[in-house]
Structure formats: C-alpha cells, structure tokens
Scaffold this motif. Structure first.
Motif, PDB file in Angstrom:
ATOM      1  N   GLN A  92       5.811 -52.600  86.118  1.00  0.00           N
ATOM      2  CA  GLN A  92       4.432 -52.507  86.599  1.00  0.00           C
ATOM      3  C   GLN A  92       4.024 -51.069  86.909  1.00  0.00           C
ATOM      4  N   SER A  93       5.009 -50.187  86.956  1.00  0.00           N
ATOM      5  CA  SER A  93       4.711 -48.810  87.336  1.00  0.00           C
ATOM      6  C   SER A  93       4.026 -48.070  86.201  1.00  0.00           C
ATOM      7  N   GLN A  94       2.925 -47.399  86.492  1.00  0.00           N
ATOM      8  CA  GLN A  94       2.219 -46.588  85.505  1.00  0.00           C
ATOM      9  C   GLN A  94       2.348 -45.097  85.791  1.00  0.00           C
ATOM     10  N   ARG A  95       3.198 -44.733  86.738  1.00  0.00           N
ATOM     11  CA  ARG A  95       3.442 -43.328  87.041  1.00  0.00           C
ATOM     12  C   ARG A  95       4.441 -42.763  86.039  1.00  0.00           C
ATOM     13  N   ILE A  96       4.164 -41.545  85.585  1.00  0.00           N
ATOM     14  CA  ILE A  96       5.115 -40.878  84.694  1.00  0.00           C
ATOM     15  C   ILE A  96       6.259 -40.271  85.506  1.00  0.00           C
ATOM     16  N   GLU A  97       5.956 -39.753  86.688  1.00  0.00           N
ATOM     17  CA  GLU A  97       6.983 -39.109  87.486  1.00  0.00           C
ATOM     18  C   GLU A  97       8.033 -40.110  87.944  1.00  0.00           C
ATOM     19  N   GLY A  98       9.287 -39.647  87.990  1.00  0.00           N
ATOM     20  CA  GLY A  98      10.356 -40.500  88.483  1.00  0.00           C
ATOM     21  C   GLY A  98      11.597 -40.424  87.613  1.00  0.00           C
ATOM     22  N   PRO A  99      12.609 -41.211  87.947  1.00  0.00           N
ATOM     23  CA  PRO A  99      13.885 -41.134  87.231  1.00  0.00           C
ATOM     24  C   PRO A  99      13.891 -41.960  85.949  1.00  0.00           C
ATOM     25  N   ILE A 100      14.675 -41.512  84.993  1.00  0.00           N
ATOM     26  CA  ILE A 100      14.917 -42.263  83.760  1.00  0.00           C
ATOM     27  C   ILE A 100      16.398 -42.160  83.445  1.00  0.00           C
ATOM     28  N   ARG A 101      16.998 -43.260  83.058  1.00  0.00           N
ATOM     29  CA  ARG A 101      18.427 -43.274  82.749  1.00  0.00           C
ATOM     30  C   ARG A 101      18.608 -43.615  81.275  1.00  0.00           C
ATOM     31  N   ILE A 102      19.287 -42.724  80.555  1.00  0.00           N
ATOM     32  CA  ILE A 102      19.500 -42.879  79.118  1.00  0.00           C
ATOM     33  C   ILE A 102      20.990 -42.994  78.859  1.00  0.00           C
ATOM     34  N   THR A 103      21.373 -43.942  78.033  1.00  0.00           N
ATOM     35  CA  THR A 103      22.785 -44.078  77.670  1.00  0.00           C
ATOM     36  C   THR A 103      22.960 -43.840  76.178  1.00  0.00           C
ATOM     37  N   ALA A 104      24.046 -43.157  75.837  1.00  0.00           N
ATOM     38  CA  ALA A 104      24.366 -42.853  74.446  1.00  0.00           C
ATOM     39  C   ALA A 104      25.862 -42.591  74.358  1.00  0.00           C
ATOM     40  N   THR A 105      26.377 -42.583  73.141  1.00  0.00           N
ATOM     41  CA  THR A 105      27.790 -42.253  72.971  1.00  0.00           C
ATOM     42  C   THR A 105      28.037 -40.815  73.414  1.00  0.00           C
ATOM     43  N   GLU A 106      29.303 -40.504  73.658  1.00  0.00           N
ATOM     44  CA  GLU A 106      29.647 -39.133  74.031  1.00  0.00           C
ATOM     45  C   GLU A 106      29.155 -38.135  72.990  1.00  0.00           C
ATOM     46  N   ALA A 107      29.366 -38.467  71.717  1.00  0.00           N
ATOM     47  CA  ALA A 107      28.978 -37.543  70.650  1.00  0.00           C
ATOM     48  C   ALA A 107      27.480 -37.309  70.654  1.00  0.00           C
ATOM     49  N   CYS A 108      26.702 -38.367  70.763  1.00  0.00           N
ATOM     50  CA  CYS A 108      25.245 -38.235  70.787  1.00  0.00           C
ATOM     51  C   CYS A 108      24.797 -37.489  72.035  1.00  0.00           C
ATOM     52  N   ALA A 109      25.388 -37.826  73.179  1.00  0.00           N
ATOM     53  CA  ALA A 109      24.999 -37.187  74.435  1.00  0.00           C
ATOM     54  C   ALA A 109      25.304 -35.694  74.425  1.00  0.00           C
ATOM     55  N   ALA A 110      26.404 -35.303  73.791  1.00  0.00           N
ATOM     56  CA  ALA A 110      26.807 -33.898  73.790  1.00  0.00           C
ATOM     57  C   ALA A 110      26.116 -33.080  72.712  1.00  0.00           C
ATOM     58  N   HIS A 111      25.918 -33.657  71.522  1.00  0.00           N
ATOM     59  CA  HIS A 111      25.462 -32.873  70.380  1.00  0.00           C
ATOM     60  C   HIS A 111      23.993 -33.092  70.011  1.00  0.00           C
ATOM     61  N   VAL A 112      23.422 -34.228  70.391  1.00  0.00           N
ATOM     62  CA  VAL A 112      22.066 -34.564  69.936  1.00  0.00           C
ATOM     63  C   VAL A 112      21.044 -34.503  71.064  1.00  0.00           C
ATOM     64  N   LEU A 120      11.816 -32.743  76.790  1.00  0.00           N
ATOM     65  CA  LEU A 120      11.238 -33.737  77.680  1.00  0.00           C
ATOM     66  C   LEU A 120      10.930 -33.138  79.045  1.00  0.00           C
ATOM     67  N   ARG A 121      11.883 -32.378  79.600  1.00  0.00           N
ATOM     68  CA  ARG A 121      11.676 -31.788  80.924  1.00  0.00           C
ATOM     69  C   ARG A 121      10.550 -30.755  80.905  1.00  0.00           C
ATOM     70  N   ALA A 122      10.430 -30.026  79.792  1.00  0.00           N
ATOM     71  CA  ALA A 122       9.346 -29.042  79.703  1.00  0.00           C
ATOM     72  C   ALA A 122       7.981 -29.725  79.655  1.00  0.00           C
ATOM     73  N   ALA A 123       7.910 -30.857  78.952  1.00  0.00           N
ATOM     74  CA  ALA A 123       6.636 -31.567  78.817  1.00  0.00           C
ATOM     75  C   ALA A 123       6.304 -32.381  80.061  1.00  0.00           C
ATOM     76  N   HIS A 124       7.334 -32.911  80.724  1.00  0.00           N
ATOM     77  CA  HIS A 124       7.118 -33.797  81.879  1.00  0.00           C
ATOM     78  C   HIS A 124       8.082 -33.405  82.996  1.00  0.00           C
ATOM     79  N   PRO A 125       7.810 -32.328  83.721  1.00  0.00           N
ATOM     80  CA  PRO A 125       8.740 -31.867  84.757  1.00  0.00           C
ATOM     81  C   PRO A 125       8.920 -32.841  85.912  1.00  0.00           C
ATOM     82  N   GLY A 126       8.038 -33.810  86.029  1.00  0.00           N
ATOM     83  CA  GLY A 126       8.189 -34.800  87.090  1.00  0.00           C
ATOM     84  C   GLY A 126       9.204 -35.885  86.780  1.00  0.00           C
ATOM     85  N   ILE A 127       9.691 -35.928  85.554  1.00  0.00           N
ATOM     86  CA  ILE A 127      10.700 -36.917  85.171  1.00  0.00           C
ATOM     87  C   ILE A 127      12.088 -36.334  85.381  1.00  0.00           C
ATOM     88  N   THR A 128      12.918 -37.038  86.110  1.00  0.00           N
ATOM     89  CA  THR A 128      14.319 -36.643  86.277  1.00  0.00           C
ATOM     90  C   THR A 128      15.174 -37.526  85.379  1.00  0.00           C
TER      91      THR A 128
END
Length: 297
Positions: A92-112, A120-128
C-alpha cells in the motif's frame, strides 16, 4: 503461568520459529540479524511465559521437545499470517524513500549489481539497499527479499516475474593451464582436464554430461560452494571453471577454453511478490533493474 494470546511477544515467537527451522541458535541468529545471546534470551523468555521447555541440546544443535513440536504448526500459521500482513502493508505504500532488499547469487551480486546499485542510489538517494548475496533461493513470501534476480522462471502463482534477458557462460582457464592441455579445440580434448566445480560434484558431473562431456569424479579434484572462491581458484590455475562472458572475457588472467564453441545460454529473471509490485518503491527499483540488466546483455 496463566497467559493469553494478547500477552505473547511476537519477537519471541519469531525467535522460536527461526530456531526450530534452523536447528541451532547461531544459524537462527544469522537469519534474523540478531546476536546469539539476544536470541537465546528471547527463547528463554518465551519458555518462561509458556511454562514449558521448547528445546533440548543434541550435539551442537537443538531439537524440539515434544511439547514444542505440538506448538510448531500453530506458530508457523502465525508466521505466515504476519508475512501476509507485512506484504499487504508494504504494497500500500506509495513512498519511494525507504529500504529495499535484493537477493542474487554471489556472482551476480559481486560482478553485475554494483554499478546498477550506484545508479539507483544516484537517482533515488532516499532508497537504502540491502543485498543478500546467496546461492540459495530466497523465499519472497516470507520477506527474505523484496526482489530476486534468478536464472529460472518461478512457478508460484503469488509471484510476478519478468524475463529481462539472457546471459552467456563459457569455460575459462589460465594460459598456463591451457598450454598444459595442449590448447584444446573441442569438448573431446578435455578428457584429461581438471575442473573446479561449483556446487556438488555429482551435480557438476551431470551438467558436464548434458553438454556431451563424460567427466569423471577424478577430473573434479576441487569443489566449492562459493562463486567468488571458485573464480579465484580458476584465476590461480587450479583448473577449468565456468563464468559469464562479461566476467570471464574481462579478466586478463584467464582465456576462453574453447573459443569457437557455442556458449551456454541461460535466462535472467526478475521476481517479486504480486502484492509488493503495488509498492511504488519496489516498482521503481524493479523497473530500473530490468532496464539495466537488459542493457548489459
């Protein structure tokens, strides 16, 4: 002690459920992001509230007492209900600011993901951002992540998935190792090669045979459960290993093992829960990830 449902502390119940499923305080503490002593105190407080023992020690782990076993199904139902409530509220939340949790393999998380997260942080600094780099499939319904990057199409009806592209993988090795093999030109030239296996050796051998290469267990002297350790071993000349073209071709210490062979192609999917997809924050991050991942292919 007499007690009512309204007196129960959800944090203590969650601690009990996590420990029951993990089998140890240390594993449950990692899953919940708590210290082991804090988790132990929560379990002890719940035992005092209920007036029953919940766990018994068995070697280095814990096992449920018969009483706790009888309670577990009820606690799981509570956990699932709490997860659905959190999903609905987040959706129900329409706020952009706030936390987001992303899961990926080690390889994707490290290299991609790193340059994408920087964008993402540059475009939306309110997202952690919290990145869960794990080779285990995260349970999105139980809020282990908001968005998952996967290499397979999920079948659960509660999930929304978008195929954002395909990636290409190849075998790589150091020039010195390739010279020792006589610079192989086809899969048949790898019968004397040694491989660094990611995951279970038996699964790796099965995968190689699907490619038409009859690899034996003797050809897999090194096996690891970490993408990053696997790649470091390949770069040090421990044997042949697999990686994506984007990572492998950019690494100066290795070469394609079979430059003329067709690559191994696998899909890239983005996945989120259908209720979370109504959250503006999740939708913004989901769409940014989709665009960025599709451009990298």
């Amino acid at each position: 002690m007499d007690w009512t449902a309204s007196q129960l502390d959800w944090n203590r119940i969650r601690a009990f459920l996590a420990t029951a499923e993990a089998g140890s305080l240390s594993a449950a503490a990692r899953a919940l992001g708590l210290t082991q002593p804090t988790l132990g105190r929560q379990i002890a407080a719940l035992e005092r509230e209920l007036g029953v023992a919940l766990f018994e020690r068995a070697g280095r782990g814990l096992v449920l007492t018969p009483t706790a076993g009888a309670l577990l199904d009820h606690v799981r139902t509570m956990g699932e209900a709490a997860g659905r409530l959190a999903l609905a509220a987040t959706g129900q939340s329409q706020r952009i600011e706030g936390p987001i949790r992303i899961t990926a393999t080690e390889a994707c998380a490290a290299h991609v993901l790193p340059p994408i997260i920087a964008r993402l942080r540059a475009a939306h600094p309110g997202i952690t951002v919290e990145i869960r780099a794990t080779n285990r499939t995260a349970d999105l319904l139980r809020r282990e992540a908001d968005i998952a990057v996967r290499n397979f199409d999920p079948r659960e009806p509660e999930l929304i998935a978008r195929k954002v592209g395909e990636d290409r993988g190849r075998p790589y090795a150091t020039p010195g190792y390739l010279s020792k093999l006589g610079h192989p030109r086809g899969w048949d030239d790898l019968t004397r090669a040694e491989f660094v296996a990611f995951g279970e050796t038996s699964d790796f051998i099965e995968g190689m045979r699907a490619l038409g290469l009859q690899v034996t267990a003797q050809q897999v002297p090194v096996q690891v459960d970490s993408h990053l350790v696997h790649w470091e071993l390949v770069k040090q000349g421990a044997g042949i290993g697999f990686n994506t073209e984007a990572v492998g071709d950019a690494e100066p210490r290795v070469r394609r093992v079979l430059p003329e062979a067709a690559p191994i192609v696998f899909p890239i999917w983005l996945v989120t829960h259908r209720e979370l997809h109504t959250s503006r924050r999740v939708r913004v991050v989901f769409d940014l990830l989709a665009d960025a991942l599709s451009l990298q292919r």
